[in-house]
Design an enzyme around this catalytic site. Structure first.
Site, PDB file in Angstrom:
ATOM      1  N   SER A  66      -2.156  31.894  38.196  1.00 47.04           N
ATOM      2  CA  SER A  66      -2.500  32.458  36.893  1.00 47.04           C
ATOM      3  C   SER A  66      -3.923  32.109  36.448  1.00 47.04           C
ATOM      4  CB  SER A  66      -1.462  32.016  35.865  1.00 47.04           C
ATOM      5  OG  SER A  66      -1.641  32.696  34.655  1.00 47.04           O
ATOM      6  N   ASP A 280      -3.722  36.377  36.541  1.00 50.69           N
ATOM      7  CA  ASP A 280      -2.679  37.194  37.191  1.00 50.69           C
ATOM      8  C   ASP A 280      -2.215  38.345  36.295  1.00 50.69           C
ATOM      9  OD1 ASP A 280      -1.312  35.553  35.400  1.00 50.69           O
ATOM     10  OD2 ASP A 280       0.407  35.243  36.713  1.00 50.69           O
ATOM     11  N   GLU A 372       3.085  34.839  22.483  1.00 50.76           N
ATOM     12  CA  GLU A 372       2.502  33.528  22.235  1.00 50.76           C
ATOM     13  C   GLU A 372       1.072  33.782  21.767  1.00 50.76           C
ATOM     14  OE1 GLU A 372       4.144  30.124  24.937  1.00 50.76           O
ATOM     15  OE2 GLU A 372       3.371  31.693  26.235  1.00 50.76           O
ATOM     16  N   ALA A 373       0.520  32.826  21.009  1.00 49.77           N
ATOM     17  CA  ALA A 373      -0.852  32.994  20.516  1.00 49.77           C
ATOM     18  C   ALA A 373      -1.817  33.233  21.674  1.00 49.77           C
ATOM     19  CB  ALA A 373      -1.265  31.778  19.703  1.00 49.77           C
ATOM     20  N   ARG A 510       0.622  16.441  20.572  1.00 50.90           N
ATOM     21  CA  ARG A 510      -0.244  17.526  20.098  1.00 50.90           C
ATOM     22  C   ARG A 510      -0.079  17.670  18.588  1.00 50.90           C
ATOM     23  NH1 ARG A 510      -2.209  19.748  24.600  1.00 50.90           N
ATOM     24  NH2 ARG A 510      -0.949  19.650  26.493  1.00 50.90           N
TER      25      ARG A 510
END
Length: 550
Positions: A66, A280, A372-373, A510
């Protein structure tokens, strides 16, 4: 089977496992430096044969890493409906990958016994690969594994990850989802796109123009192939097409999202509509630079908002009473959630981070939009929703023209979307069609809502497992007192929220914070980082305020 096991032993010695190497199959499959993957590829070929026998269906194997650097590679298995490998089998993948040479056969036997696999069942595996220089030999190792256990294979060669997912789904629905060829994929998507933009009135060549950053990867190659099917509906200029640049190097969706700036190798004029694929082609983000040279990113949240607004309006026009929802994670910008819930009256469901959680939650609705963001996402339609749309689109009785037109547009929308997985080519066609139909510029799309300023930070801790979360990772339940501290800090700022979650891969926590100004978001992120450092076993130096240098 015994003869086959001898073949496996013989072949396996040609794909030896480096002693002491331990790898874990995660959301992205296996991913590491390509030098360490030969034995993994061979063994995933074996596993895919077992999975195929178990499900009595075709399984996919994609060789890609990816958005990782070019020297890395990886492998992912695709389940029968084009979805990600079932979680229970991820542990088998890890076990097989890490078995020492002499334990391989007993590891295979263990899976066969546990899963009660019929050894005489035929097996079929589809294989695809990206453009990395290591992908050719690694995908051959996969095929060696498939053949060693007597499986049938079809090698699709160079394809995007979503194309392989699509092929697997087509095959296992006996062609109901489409024709399991790359040509069939282009025809289905492009025909639907052409039907959709038939609803857009007199567009200029400027409006049809899009700049695409292909991340120097497979997406650029396949976009070029697809363009021959697109007539004149879209005019694309491809940058970073792989002819000279390095895969994912200072380009691609991940670079643009993280660096918040255009990729190198792309010349953009103010107001030009641009998008970037990842390596990808399963992620896409849009962006433009305004007349003041300010960069504007339209990420997964903005994309989900555009698509769900369009679908909601069509469902109302068609008079279809179907439940539509947008699935987000805690990282979705608060402004997008607020706009969807309060202006558009669309249900918003929040789940834990990770595509499989989003995909799973989207299945609970008639129409589930998830992004997703980072730009990975798609739309899922329930069987009932597809049937109702189909029925209305084919209704030749006296339903009024507006309802019929909306139903036909919904039908084309269903067909332009790759429901198996996030797909940059498919998402790009859908976004382009929506902007054309609404007569919207990229600036107008960006102005639907304004993102709240936000900041993400990382805090090193000695053990990430001390942090435990609930409410889709939005609240911390341990260590005791941490959530109360965060709640107290958030109260000091306007339009603020903050949450903390352990990393899935390393001993860091995070931190996400947003507020009405960038200064406040930065200050809140720092305050919360300190609270984490003090209450959750921070290591190294105490976090410094972001603006202390100035």
């Amino acid at each position: 089977m015994m003869a086959q096991f001898e073949e496996v032993s013989k072949q396996s010695s040609l794909h030896p496992k480096p002693a002491g190497l331990v790898l874990q199959y995660g959301t992205a499959g296996f991913r590491t430096n390509s030098k360490h993957l030969d034995h993994i590829m061979f063994r995933m070929g074996l596993l895919a044969v077992l999975r195929s026998k178990k499900t009595k269906a075709t399984i996919g194997i994609m060789v890609t890493a990816s958005h990782n650097p070019e020297e890395d590679n990886g492998v992912k298995l695709v389940d029968p409906m084009g979805e990600m490998l079932a979680a229970a089998w991820e542990s088998y993948a890890t076990m097989l990958a890490n078995a020492e040479q002499e334990e391989l056969i007993s590891a295979l036997n263990e899976i066969i016994e546990k899963e009660e696999i019929d050894k005489s069942q035929e097996a079929s595996v589809f294989v695809g690969k990206d453009t990395r220089s290591s992908s050719a030999s690694l995908s051959q190792a996969v095929l060696d594994g498939v053949h060693a256990l007597g499986g049938h294979s079809k090698d699709y060669g160079l394809v995007t990850t979503p194309q392989l997912h699509y092929m697997v789904c087509c095959k296992n629905t006996q062609g109901k989802y489409g024709d399991a060829t790359v040509e069939g994929y282009y025809k289905k998507l492009c025909q639907a796109f052409t039907q959709l933009i038939g609803n857009a009135s007199n567009r200029t060549d400027d409006q049809k123009h899009l700049c695409v950053d292909g991340a120097n990867g497979i997406g650029a190659l396949k976009l070029r192939e697809m363009m021959t099917h697109l007539n004149k509906g879209l005019q694309v200029t491809i940058f970073n097409d792989g002819s000279k640049g390095k895969l994912n190097h200072q380009c691609g969706a991940d670079f643009v999202k993280v660096q918040q700036k255009p990729p190198t190798g792309i010349q953009v004029n103010p107001g030009d509509r641009c998008c970037s694929f990842d390596g990808d082609a399963d992620r896409i983000v849009y962006y433009f630079t305004d007349s003041q040279q300010v960069f504007h990113l339209l990420d997964g949240d903005k994309i989900a908002t555009l698509i769900s607004t369009f679908l909601k309006e069509l469902l109302i026009q068609a008079g279809l009473n179907l439940r539509i929802a947008v699935v987000q994670t805690a990282y979705a910008n608060g402004s997008s959630t607020h706009y969807l819930e309060n202006t558009m009256n669309v249900t918003v469901r929040c789940t834990k981070t990770g595509v499989k959680h989003l995909h799973h939650a989207a299945l609970e609705f008639d129409v589930g939009v998830y992004f997703e963001a980072n730009g990975h996402g798609t739309v899922l339609f329930s069987k009932a929703a597809e049937d109702q749309i189909q029925q209305l689109a084919q209704d030749s009785s006296s339903i009024d023209d507006e309802r019929k037109r909306a139903a036909l547009m919904l039908q084309s929308t269903v067909n332009v979307i790759n429901q198996t997985v996030g797909d940059a080519l498919s998402d790009m066609l859908l976004i382009e069609a929506i902007l054309a139909i609404k007569g919207m510029t990229v600036e107008q799309w960006d102005r639907i809502y304004t993102d709240l300023p936000n900041r993400q930070l990382k805090v090193k801790v000695s053990d990430r497992r001390v942090i435990d979360t609930t409410d889709a990772e939005r609240r911390a339940v341990s260590p005791a007192g941490l959530q109360d501290a965060i709640d107290g800090l958030v109260k000091n700022y306007r339009n603020a929220r903050s949450f903390v979650r352990p990393s899935g891969t390393e001993d860091v926590v995070r931190v996400y914070a947003e507020a009405d100004t960038q200064e406040s978001a930065d200050a809140l992120a720092h305050d919360v980082s300190l609270a984490v450092y003090r209450r959750a076993g921070g290591v190294g130096e105490e976090p410094k305020p972001l603006h202390s240098q100035t």
